[in-house]
Each structure stands twice: as C-alpha cells, then as structure tokens.
Design an enzyme around this catalytic site. Structure first.
Site, PDB file in Angstrom:
ATOM      1  N   LYS A 164       0.850  -1.192   0.000  1.00 57.68           N
ATOM      2  CA  LYS A 164       0.000   0.000   0.000  1.00 57.68           C
ATOM      3  C   LYS A 164       0.884   1.241   0.000  1.00 57.68           C
ATOM      4  O   LYS A 164       1.841   1.336   0.775  1.00 57.68           O
ATOM      5  CB  LYS A 164      -0.920  -0.007   1.216  1.00 57.68           C
ATOM      6  CG  LYS A 164      -1.939   1.139   1.251  1.00 57.68           C
ATOM      7  CD  LYS A 164      -2.867   1.002   2.460  1.00 57.68           C
ATOM      8  CE  LYS A 164      -3.916   2.092   2.507  1.00 57.68           C
ATOM      9  NZ  LYS A 164      -4.837   1.960   3.657  1.00 57.68           N
TER      10      LYS A 164
ATOM     11  N   SER B 170      -9.809   2.346   2.720  1.00 57.14           N
ATOM     12  CA  SER B 170      -8.964   3.109   1.821  1.00 57.14           C
ATOM     13  C   SER B 170      -7.998   2.244   1.007  1.00 57.14           C
ATOM     14  O   SER B 170      -7.407   2.706   0.028  1.00 57.14           O
ATOM     15  CB  SER B 170      -8.137   4.112   2.628  1.00 57.14           C
ATOM     16  OG  SER B 170      -7.227   3.432   3.502  1.00 57.14           O
TER      17      SER B 170
ATOM     18  N   SER C  65      -9.930  -0.306   6.850  1.00 58.87           N
ATOM     19  CA  SER C  65      -9.375  -0.136   5.499  1.00 58.87           C
ATOM     20  C   SER C  65      -8.639  -1.346   4.946  1.00 58.87           C
ATOM     21  O   SER C  65      -8.199  -1.324   3.801  1.00 58.87           O
ATOM     22  CB  SER C  65      -8.442   1.083   5.468  1.00 58.87           C
ATOM     23  OG  SER C  65      -9.177   2.261   5.660  1.00 58.87           O
TER      24      SER C  65
END
Length: 515
Positions: A88, A163, A187
C-alpha cells in the site's frame, strides 16, 4: 495465457512457497507472471500507482541463485522467500515513490524503509510495486485518490472498498498473491469483504507502524491482505514483532499464528453474535450469507450465543471525531515549508501563512480537507471537551463492551460491511452514507482488538462478495486465525473451492479462468 502461467498467478502464497521450496518453479517465473498480469489488466483495475519491475526481478533472481546453490543459505531462507508482494502506497519504501495517494507527496522518494519493508527485504519477497488508496487513507471506496479510482475486479463499475482498495484489488485480480495494507477504521477488512479476499487488522501494536504515514496514530495498524487465512498468518508472522522505533509496539510474541491457521477448529468454542452489528441498514443478501456461516459453525461444534455491545451504536460518531482530530494534527506538517508540495501564492505578499494556504489548497483533495477542518474544529478552544474529550469517553465504553462480550464468548462475529460493493460515484456526494460502510469495522480500531474478514459467499441480489468478520480479544490474534481457518474450510467445502475461483474476473465467464 498458458495453463501453467494461470496456475502461477492463481495459487495462494503458501502454495507458491511450497512450489518454490521444491524447485518446481523459480521465483523469477512467478514474479514475471505477476508483472505480466499487471501489464495485461491494471489499466482497467488501476490497483497500482507504481510498478517495481527491475527490483522485483532482481530479488527473484537472487532467491533462485541461493536455492540453486543449496547449503546453509538456502536452508535459512524464509518460507515466503521469492513470493511476490504488493505494498500500500502509505508505507515508505526506499527506491519507490510513496505518495499516500495525494498530490501533496507526488513523486516523493523516502530516504528510509518502514520496519515492515525492512523485514520483507530481509525475507527476500519481491516487491511488485505500490498500490492505490484514498488520499492519506481517508475513504471507504478508493475514489478519493488524487491519481484516480481503483475498480473492483468482480465488476469494474463498482468500488473495491477503501482506503486500501488497491491492495485488495491487486490480490483479487491475480496481480499479486499477497499485499500489505493499513487499517484505521476498516481499510483492510472492508476492501477484503467487497473483493472476496482475506484482510486482517492485527492487535494494535502487534505490527510496527514505523514508516506508515500516519493518518490517526491511535487507530492505524498495518496488516496483511491475501487469498487465504493461512497466507495472512504467514505474512503477519513475518512483518510482526516488537520494534523499538515504534513506541506503541507490543513486546508480546506472535509466533503461533501460522500454527493456529494450519490447525483451524471451532470445536467447543463460543462464538458471539454482536446484536448491534446487523439488522436495519444491512443488505438482505449480506445477512443471508452471515446466517449461513453461523449454521456452519454450529454444525462444526461451536456454540453460537448472542452478545450485546450497546455502546457500539456510538462508535461511528466517536470515530469521526477522534480520527479527524488526529488527522488534523498529523497532516499539519504538510504546510509548504517543511514537507511535501510547495505552492506559492500567485499575487500578494509572500508570507508563510499565504504559502501554507496556497499549498494546502492545491495539495489536499476534498475529503482530506473535510476531515482536517472537522478535526481542527473538534480540537479548538471551547470545543475540545465537548467533542474530542467526549469521544474518548465513548471509546472507553466501547472497550468495556468488548471486555463484557469476551467474558461470554471466545470470539465475536458479524458481517464485515453492511452491503456489497456499491457503484463508482454512487456515494461521493453523500459523505455520511460513505462513512456508514465502516459501521461494523470501526469498533475494533477504537478498542485495539484484532479483526479478520474472510469471504462469506455471494449475495443473492447481485452476485457480489460478502465478508464475514471475526474479532478476538487483544493479543489473541492466534485465536482469530484458528477460527478463521476453520470457517474458511467450511465455506470452501460448500463452494467447492476458493471464492475467487468463482469470480467473473474482468468480465470473464464464471469458470475460474483468468483472461
């Protein structure tokens, strides 16, 4: 794509590790297969912001050379050595840009590695690249990235969650067998639910946050994204452990996670159904798959009991005061003077205040600005006790609810998200509706307990994935993996294989074939 190449990208990380160890395939073959897959489909999915081709292949070749030479060095390789992974783009990484999905950090190259990246490098996992996210991890759909939205591989017109939608979409689209995400209010778990993947938020402090760009420091947690519970356990054991660079890092040992996942069982356990995490607002197809999972657990020897956590109804409100308050503090450093983008005002005197205003106006997107303003207001003189202080009191009540629930049950269970993946753009104009997607995941972050989401099947209404969430007491991550692996086995026995094998990947027929 050949059948052999299909197998390389659809295998789990554990299956790849076994093939690599047996020298049935090379890491270079596996890594190249995933890089090829990224080239083929990521223009549609947009899971990646940066692809790390040269370094990934160099690491893969190094692993192959060590295995070919044999001896002590080969014996000392980590079980996941040579298995590719995606990261990420909130986790700082030397040699690759770290943007946090924001224009504020566009093109920024970190001078140091996050602790989890150091461990991945030491274990020699080829890093495929950095995945897309909502700006500074603020969102539930990965539509708030400054670099465009990610799309759900099950239906390219739908969101992949947020997210960390980029990491979940990369795993679901067979672009990576493993990924790292961060979970502040769901997330990792919520994207896992809507993409048919496994996502785990470890106990707060079980995995170092050093090098993860902070959104809300008391809530953020790095964790694994994978296609199986065992894969997630393998990755958490690798990246977890005490870190002196993180003042919130636990000194506990979490070295039994893989063993727990390999020996999944619910026999004799009490599974607590959280009364407040269901009912009104939850899609009928989500609740139907949840009830199916409960029946499977009963059939496998678990006792299913109802527990009440009355203060969970206030969790969403408390979270959206605590989180933006910490966002306001953490993002204050991006001021055009010390860090990130610098934009000069077009006219007028060149003061620090005007540079700051011009920089933050240009560098932050709408959702980031919304949360900064909300947090600044909640922390302002005269409102701190009424808002932030009151929210922290609610946080304590939620922690007590968990304590009472775990006195009655070994683990808790709920749907991960109230609905399946919604359409792109559907909730962009209604922030409150967007925030409600995290209603079931937020309590775990407020209390610091571990949570795991695994695929629970497909909703009858739309044929899209449903997630089942398991929660365990703090520091009991092994228990979470033990129950998660058992439920995963029960579900896959019913489906006849992993849920992702049923996915209409990028429009392909539901045959399990990858186009």
């Amino acid at each position: 794509m050949s059948a052999a190449m299909n197998e390389l990208i659809t295998s789990t990380a554990n299956e790849l590790a076994e093939k690599l160890s047996a020298k049935e395939v090379s890491s270079e073959e596996v890594t190249q297969a995933h890089l090829d897959r990224i080239s083929e489909v990521d223009e549609q999915v947009h899971a990646f912001l940066h692809v790390n081709t040269e370094e990934a292949l160099a690491v893969a070749r190094e692993v192959d050379s060590i295995r070919a030479a044999g001896g002590d060095d080969a014996a000392a390789l980590h079980p996941l050595a040579g298995v590719p992974i995606a990261i990420k783009d909130l986790i700082v990484t030397v040699g690759q840009p770290t943007t946090a999905g924001s224009r504020m950090l566009e093109g920024w190259m970190s001078p140091y590695d996050a602790t989890v990246i150091k461990k991945i490098r030491a274990a020699k996992l080829p890093m495929l690249g950095k995945t897309n996210l909502d700006e500074f991890a603020m969102g539930s759909s990965t539509e708030h990235s400054a670099f465009g939205p990610t799309r759900n591989p099950w239906d390219l017109e739908r969101i992949p969650g947020g997210s960390g939608g980029g990491s979940a979409a990369a795993v679901a689209a067979f672009e990576a067998p493993l990924a790292l995400g961060t979970d502040t209010g769901g997330s990792i778990r919520q994207p896992g639910a809507v993409t048919g993947t496994v996502g785990v938020k470890p106990t707060y402090g079980a995995v170092s946050r050093y090098g993860a760009i902070a959104m809300a420091s008391s809530l953020d947690q790095i964790g694994p994204v994978s296609r199986s519970v065992l894969d997630a356990a393998l990755l958490q054991e690798l990246v977890g452990g005490h870190d002196p660079f993180d003042s919130t890092s636990l000194t506990d040992s979490f070295d039994t996670l893989v063993s727990a996942a390999r020996n999944g069982s619910v026999e004799g356990l009490r599974i607590g159904v959280v009364k407040e995490l269901g009912g009104e607002g939850f899609q009928p197809g989500v609740e139907a798959r949840f009830r199916d999972a409960l029946e499977m657990l009963r059939g496998a020897g678990a006792e299913v009991v109802e527990v009440s956590c009355p203060n969970f109804r206030y969790a969403l409100g408390a979270y959206y005061l605590i989180m933006p308050s910490e966002v306001s503090s953490n993002l204050a450093k991006f001021d055009g003077v010390r860090y990130g983008l610098r934009v000069l005002p077009k006219e007028g005197p060149l003061t620090i205040e005007r540079v700051m205003g011009a920089t933050r106006a240009a560098g932050f997107g709408e959702e980031a600005k919304r949360r900064i303003i909300l947090g600044t207001y909640a922390l302002s003189a005269g409102y701190y006790d009424a808002y932030y202080g009151s929210a922290q009191k609610v946080r304590t009540l939620i922690q007590r609810d968990f304590d009472a629930a775990f006195a009655k049950a070994d683990v808790l269970i709920s749907p991960t998200a109230p609905t399946t993946a919604f359409r792109l753009g559907e909730k962009l104009d209604d922030p409150l509706a967007m925030y409600l997607n995290d209603v079931a995941t937020i309590p775990a972050n407020l209390a610091g307990v571990p949570g795991l989401s695994l695929p629970g099947g497909l909703a009858d209404e739309d044929g899209l994935p449903v997630g089942i969430q398991l929660l365990a007491p703090a520091r009991e991550d092994a228990r979470l993996y033990k129950v998660g692996a058992a439920l995963e086995s029960l579900l896959e026995a019913q489906w006849g294989g992993p849920l992702l094998s049923k996915a209409p990947v990028l429009g392909a027929a539901k045959t399990g074939e990858v186009n």
